[in-house]
Design a protein around this motif. Structure first.
Motif, PDB file in Angstrom:
ATOM      1  N   CYS A  23     -34.711  32.570 -21.064  1.00 13.47           N
ATOM      2  CA  CYS A  23     -34.345  31.673 -22.154  1.00 13.47           C
ATOM      3  C   CYS A  23     -33.558  32.428 -23.214  1.00 13.47           C
ATOM      4  O   CYS A  23     -34.076  33.328 -23.842  1.00 13.47           O
ATOM      5  CB  CYS A  23     -35.603  31.076 -22.773  1.00 13.47           C
ATOM      6  N   ASP A  66     -25.673  18.892 -13.617  1.00 11.88           N
ATOM      7  CA  ASP A  66     -26.839  19.664 -14.024  1.00 11.88           C
ATOM      8  C   ASP A  66     -28.068  19.285 -13.204  1.00 11.88           C
ATOM      9  O   ASP A  66     -28.869  20.150 -12.822  1.00 11.88           O
ATOM     10  CB  ASP A  66     -27.102  19.486 -15.526  1.00 11.88           C
ATOM     11  N   SER A  70     -29.993  21.902 -10.641  1.00  8.75           N
ATOM     12  CA  SER A  70     -31.403  22.177 -10.909  1.00  8.75           C
ATOM     13  C   SER A  70     -32.269  21.834  -9.696  1.00  8.75           C
ATOM     14  O   SER A  70     -33.148  22.609  -9.283  1.00  8.75           O
ATOM     15  CB  SER A  70     -31.884  21.374 -12.126  1.00  8.75           C
ATOM     16  N   SER A  74     -34.116  24.612  -7.120  1.00  8.19           N
ATOM     17  CA  SER A  74     -35.571  24.512  -7.011  1.00  8.19           C
ATOM     18  C   SER A  74     -35.979  24.284  -5.561  1.00  8.19           C
ATOM     19  O   SER A  74     -36.982  24.844  -5.086  1.00  8.19           O
ATOM     20  CB  SER A  74     -36.095  23.378  -7.901  1.00  8.19           C
ATOM     21  N   ALA A 166     -26.250  23.804 -17.919  1.00  7.75           N
ATOM     22  CA  ALA A 166     -27.608  24.296 -18.103  1.00  7.75           C
ATOM     23  C   ALA A 166     -28.495  23.739 -16.995  1.00  7.75           C
ATOM     24  O   ALA A 166     -28.508  22.533 -16.759  1.00  7.75           O
ATOM     25  CB  ALA A 166     -28.147  23.871 -19.473  1.00  7.75           C
ATOM     26  N   VAL A 167     -29.201  24.616 -16.298  1.00  2.28           N
ATOM     27  CA  VAL A 167     -30.069  24.192 -15.202  1.00  2.28           C
ATOM     28  C   VAL A 167     -31.454  24.795 -15.387  1.00  2.28           C
ATOM     29  O   VAL A 167     -31.621  25.846 -16.017  1.00  2.28           O
ATOM     30  CB  VAL A 167     -29.497  24.598 -13.827  1.00  2.28           C
ATOM     31  N   THR A 168     -32.435  24.124 -14.821  1.00  2.00           N
ATOM     32  CA  THR A 168     -33.817  24.607 -14.836  1.00  2.00           C
ATOM     33  C   THR A 168     -34.291  24.728 -13.401  1.00  2.00           C
ATOM     34  O   THR A 168     -34.149  23.788 -12.613  1.00  2.00           O
ATOM     35  CB  THR A 168     -34.738  23.647 -15.604  1.00  2.00           C
ATOM     36  N   THR A 183     -40.714  29.483 -13.681  1.00  2.66           N
ATOM     37  CA  THR A 183     -39.715  28.474 -14.008  1.00  2.66           C
ATOM     38  C   THR A 183     -38.790  29.084 -15.054  1.00  2.66           C
ATOM     39  O   THR A 183     -39.255  29.674 -16.032  1.00  2.66           O
ATOM     40  CB  THR A 183     -40.365  27.208 -14.567  1.00  2.66           C
ATOM     41  N   GLU A 185     -34.588  29.042 -17.003  1.00  2.00           N
ATOM     42  CA  GLU A 185     -33.362  28.320 -17.321  1.00  2.00           C
ATOM     43  C   GLU A 185     -32.172  29.261 -17.221  1.00  2.00           C
ATOM     44  O   GLU A 185     -32.303  30.463 -17.440  1.00  2.00           O
ATOM     45  CB  GLU A 185     -33.447  27.718 -18.727  1.00  2.00           C
ATOM     46  N   THR A 187     -27.451  29.169 -16.509  1.00  2.00           N
ATOM     47  CA  THR A 187     -26.213  28.405 -16.371  1.00  2.00           C
ATOM     48  C   THR A 187     -25.820  28.403 -14.902  1.00  2.00           C
ATOM     49  O   THR A 187     -25.722  29.462 -14.273  1.00  2.00           O
ATOM     50  CB  THR A 187     -25.082  29.038 -17.210  1.00  2.00           C
TER      51      THR A 187
END
Length: 228
Positions: A23, A66, A70, A74, A166-168, A183, A185, A187
């Motif tokens: 982050c 995004d 994400s 994942s 921005a991706v999680t 988990t 975050e 780019t």
């Protein structure tokens, strides 16, 4: 949060590629293996607006840049190496953890592979040609000169150019993509393809991606069952 090392170094976009950051960190990165302003492109990248991309994708029923990145990252980080779709040699693991609304395809950790996969009828496909996660500056450098192609049943398919969203990412322990179960975050960027559901029968899909000295490729045989 700074992502700990442990994933495979280098790029793997439909060969995943990742430099993972925590982050707020853009310069403090570590390599880990795995693979947006949106714009249509056949094989090379050019700039566009991420805001218009997300709106356009939503209006067309496609996943926004995004959201797509994400979810795909994942998915790719949801299995240990023994059953991971990126490490898969023949397609035997391509059905693992697939969502109901889209069917993801994976690349390699920098090698060439041939995979055979069953695909459900009526479900759209999504995959990167080559991709990365890092800081915003990492994606700027990465997207300078990336190239890739997707050829479905002998015809070239256009790719979307995602220059930085921005991706999680959610990952499981022991996965070779991120090397962490945290988990995080970052780019996301790369060349991506979204396809509508395929007709029943057998299809060939050839995916190639390159970024600098890294290259990846998969020859897929996709079999879609006839609808009842």
């Amino acid at each position: 949060m700074r992502v700990r090392g442990g994933g495979r170094a280098g790029l793997v976009g439909v060969g995943l590629a990742a430099v993972l950051v925590g982050c707020g960190g853009g310069g403090d990165t570590e390599d880990a293996g795995s693979g947006e302003a949106s714009e249509r492109a056949s094989s090379t990248a050019s700039p566009s607006s991420s805001a218009s991309a997300s709106a356009s994708s939503s209006q067309q029923g496609r996943l926004a840049p995004d959201v797509l990145q994400s979810r795909w990252w994942s998915w790719a980080a949801a299995e240990p190496e023994s059953t991971n779709p990126v490490a898969d040699e023949d397609g035997g693991d391509c059905a693992r953890n697939q969502p109901k609304d889209v069917w993801f395809l994976a690349g390699t950790f920098g090698t060439q592979a041939a995979r055979s996969c069953p695909v459900p009828a009526g479900v759209p496909l999504a995959f990167p040609l080559v991709n990365r996660i890092g800081g915003a500056a990492d994606c700027v450098l990465f997207m300078d000169g990336v190239e890739g192609t997707a050829v479905l049943d002998g015809r070239k398919v256009e790719a979307d150019v995602y220059r930085g969203q921005a991706v999680t990412v959610e990952a499981v322990a022991g996965n070779p993509v991120t090397g962490t179960d945290e988990t995080f975050e970052g780019t996301g960027c790369g060349l991506w393809v979204q396809l509508p559901g395929l007709d029943s029968g057998r299809h060939t899909l050839k995916i190639r991606g390159r970024a600098g000295e890294f290259s990846t490729g998969v020859d897929y045989t996709l079999t879609v069952a006839a609808t009842s």
